[in-house]
Design an enzyme around this catalytic site. Structure first.
Site, PDB file in Angstrom:
ATOM      1  N   PHE A 165       0.850  -1.187   0.000  1.00  0.00           N
ATOM      2  CA  PHE A 165       0.000   0.000   0.000  1.00  0.00           C
ATOM      3  C   PHE A 165       0.885   1.236   0.000  1.00  0.00           C
ATOM      4  CE2 PHE A 165      -2.517   3.488   1.602  1.00  0.00           C
ATOM      5  CZ  PHE A 165      -3.675   3.356   0.848  1.00  0.00           C
ATOM      6  N   ASP A 250       9.383   2.574   1.560  1.00  0.00           N
ATOM      7  CA  ASP A 250       8.235   3.362   2.008  1.00  0.00           C
ATOM      8  C   ASP A 250       8.144   3.213   3.527  1.00  0.00           C
ATOM      9  OD1 ASP A 250       5.773   4.287   2.799  1.00  0.00           O
ATOM     10  OD2 ASP A 250       4.679   3.478   1.080  1.00  0.00           O
ATOM     11  N   LYS A 279       2.829  10.583   7.757  1.00  0.00           N
ATOM     12  CA  LYS A 279       2.077  10.200   8.960  1.00  0.00           C
ATOM     13  C   LYS A 279       2.581  10.881  10.238  1.00  0.00           C
ATOM     14  CE  LYS A 279      -0.088   5.866   7.522  1.00  0.00           C
ATOM     15  NZ  LYS A 279      -1.477   6.172   7.796  1.00  0.00           N
TER      16      LYS A 279
HETATM   17  C1  LIG Z   1       3.011   2.477   3.797  1.00  0.00           C
HETATM   18  C2  LIG Z   1       2.119   3.598   3.385  1.00  0.00           C
HETATM   19  N1  LIG Z   1       2.437   4.335   2.301  1.00  0.00           N
HETATM   20  C3  LIG Z   1       1.676   5.359   1.890  1.00  0.00           C
HETATM   21  C4  LIG Z   1       0.518   5.705   2.548  1.00  0.00           C
HETATM   22  C5  LIG Z   1      -0.313   6.864   2.081  1.00  0.00           C
HETATM   23  O1  LIG Z   1      -0.186   7.918   2.975  1.00  0.00           O
HETATM   24  P1  LIG Z   1      -1.237   9.140   2.955  1.00  0.00           P
HETATM   25  O2  LIG Z   1      -2.542   8.601   3.420  1.00  0.00           O
HETATM   26  O3  LIG Z   1      -0.639  10.158   3.888  1.00  0.00           O
HETATM   27  O4  LIG Z   1      -1.301   9.630   1.554  1.00  0.00           O
HETATM   28  C6  LIG Z   1       0.143   4.960   3.665  1.00  0.00           C
HETATM   29  C7  LIG Z   1      -1.115   5.263   4.374  1.00  0.00           C
HETATM   30  O5  LIG Z   1      -1.661   4.488   5.097  1.00  0.00           O
HETATM   31  C8  LIG Z   1       0.954   3.894   4.102  1.00  0.00           C
HETATM   32  O6  LIG Z   1       0.641   3.144   5.170  1.00  0.00           O
END
Ligand SMILES: Cc1ncc(COP(=O)(O)O)c(C=O)c1O
Length: 423
Positions: A165, A250, A279
């Site tokens: 994700f 990520d 986050k």
């Molecule tokens: C691993 C990871 N990458 C990217 C995102 C996307 O982040 P945002 O909701 O701030 O766009 C999330 C959100 O849960 C995430 O857990």
């Protein structure tokens, strides 16, 4: 209506004799809010039946002044708890001085924060943005541009993982290999090759002449708290180095102390080329960042990328305090200690109830996989005063603030035991 809501908790405590009326009123308000939400807001969230009005430390309170222990932290955002005084103070003071100017000017807080991030990671340079998905968009561009500058124009593909994700905007969504998020939004962006997670050989097999990088989460969060084999990241690093590919991690969910280290990659003894953060970086204010080596960062020349709000003085004021707290005090120590304790308690439940298939975790990023859907448990916990989450239908996810203590963990343990007993 919203102003009125703000005063309700005080009304409850100060006017006990009117409690019933207030309760009826709050029900009325709740129904009203629900109706207005349905009318006025895109229905993209399945919201839980609670209106949260304030938070402090590991607790939040709802409109009826009912107290909850937060085991989700806004999905790993409020890692230092809700409204810690030192961050609130920094935000208020900065809000009085300067909230925003364009990135065409220098601002002090951005420089201080970038120094903190650089000195506490592998990175030499930072790009600031507003969210996780925006950071991912930025790394896709950065990886392509890097390859363009160093290897020519036909090298733009990125290997991504099954069950990943990375966000909801089109580039990040295309890198997110779960089909349920793609439905009706096609065509996805070209340039991603999907391989199974925790399988270095599959990465090696997928590499072609157009591959420029590998993008993965150190632990898959939304994917169900999937923790790869201990040597996995080391193997991915070796593959990337051998084929001159960028290793992109990520760390949007795993970073900022969540796994017991500032960055999750630190557990594996390697250094990636790029990481994304978001986050928890400003403990609730919108902030995202790309951290990269100098060799990578320098391909992003003036005019190649930008973000109006990225790294604003206000957001950076909060993030500086977050970094100070994570670097200078015992938050990470508590995360490791409480993470181990919490995991051991949940494992006890795993031994007691056969419908619990697995309990896994690192630091305070913990998942409990059931053999059935678990949203019912989330609702029951809410009723008992606990915020938890369910991901991938059957994985209970626990992401409490890193300041959580034994007594709160014990309280959740007892409630889960009670719920499971009657299940
Ligand atoms: C691993 C990871 N990458 C990217 C995102 C996307 O982040 P945002 O909701 O701030 O766009 C999330 C959100 O849960 C995430 O857990």
């Amino acid at each position: 209506m919203p102003c009125f809501l703000r005063y309700l908790p005080r009304a409850v405590s100060e006017q006990r004799s009117h409690y019933k009326r207030v309760f009826e009123l709050s029900n009325e308000i709740f129904e009203n809010i629900k109706l207005n939400e349905q009318k006025n807001i895109f229905q993209t969230y399945k919201r839980l039946p609670v209106i949260i009005t304030r938070g402090k430390g590991v607790n939040v309170w709802d409109i009826d002044n009912k107290k909850y222990i937060d085991f989700l932290s806004g999905i790993s955002v409020c890692n230092l708890g809700h409204c810690p005084d030192f961050i609130t103070r920094a935000i208020c003071e900065q809000a009085k001085r300067l909230v925003h100017v364009s990135n065409i000017y220098y601002t002090e807080n951005q420089i201080i924060l970038s120094q903190q991030l650089v000195s506490s990671s592998f990175a030499d340079a930072i790009f600031f943005c507003n969210s996780g998905t925006e950071a991912i968009e930025g790394v896709i561009k950065t990886a392509r541009r890097y390859s363009y500058e160093y290897y020519g124009k036909d090298r733009s593909r990125i290997i991504v993982m099954e069950n990943a994700f990375h966000g909801r905007t089109l580039g990040a969504l295309s890198a997110t290999s779960q089909p349920k998020f793609h439905k009706g939004f096609g065509p996805m962006m070209e340039g991603f090759d999907v391989v199974p997670y925790d399988n270095p050989e599959a990465i090696e097999k997928a590499i072609g002449s157009a591959t420029c990088g590998v993008l993965l989460e150190p632990v898959q969060g939304e994917g169900g708290v999937c923790i790869p084999d201990a040597g996995y990241l080391k193997k991915v690093r070796a593959i990337c180095s051998k084929h001159n590919l960028l290793m992109i991690l990520d760390e949007i969910q795993t970073g900022m102390g969540r796994t017991g280290r500032l960055w999750a990659y630190e557990h594996s003894g390697i250094e990636p080329d790029i990481i994304t953060s978001a986050k928890a970086i400003a403990n609730g204010l919108p902030c995202g960042a790309i951290l990269a080596t100098d060799k990578v960062a320098k391909v992003m020349e003036p005019g190649t990328h930008g973000s109006t709000f990225g790294g604003s003085p206000l957001v950076c004021a909060a993030a500086i305090e977050v970094m100070n707290a994570l670097l200078n005090n015992s938050v990470l120590e508590n995360c490791n200690k409480m993470g181990a304790y919490f995991l051991s308690r949940l494992k006890l439940l795993g031994e007691k109830y056969s419908f619990i298939k697995d309990v896994r975790g690192i630091g305070l990023m913990i998942g409990m996989e059931l053999d059935r859907p678990c949203q019912d448990v989330v609702l029951k916990c809410l009723d008992k005063g606990f915020l938890i989450n369910c991901t991938q239908e059957s994985v209970l996810r626990f992401l409490p603030p890193l300041i959580i203590q034994k007594q709160e963990i014990d309280q959740l343990y007892a409630v889960l035991d009670e719920i499971f007993e009657k299940w």
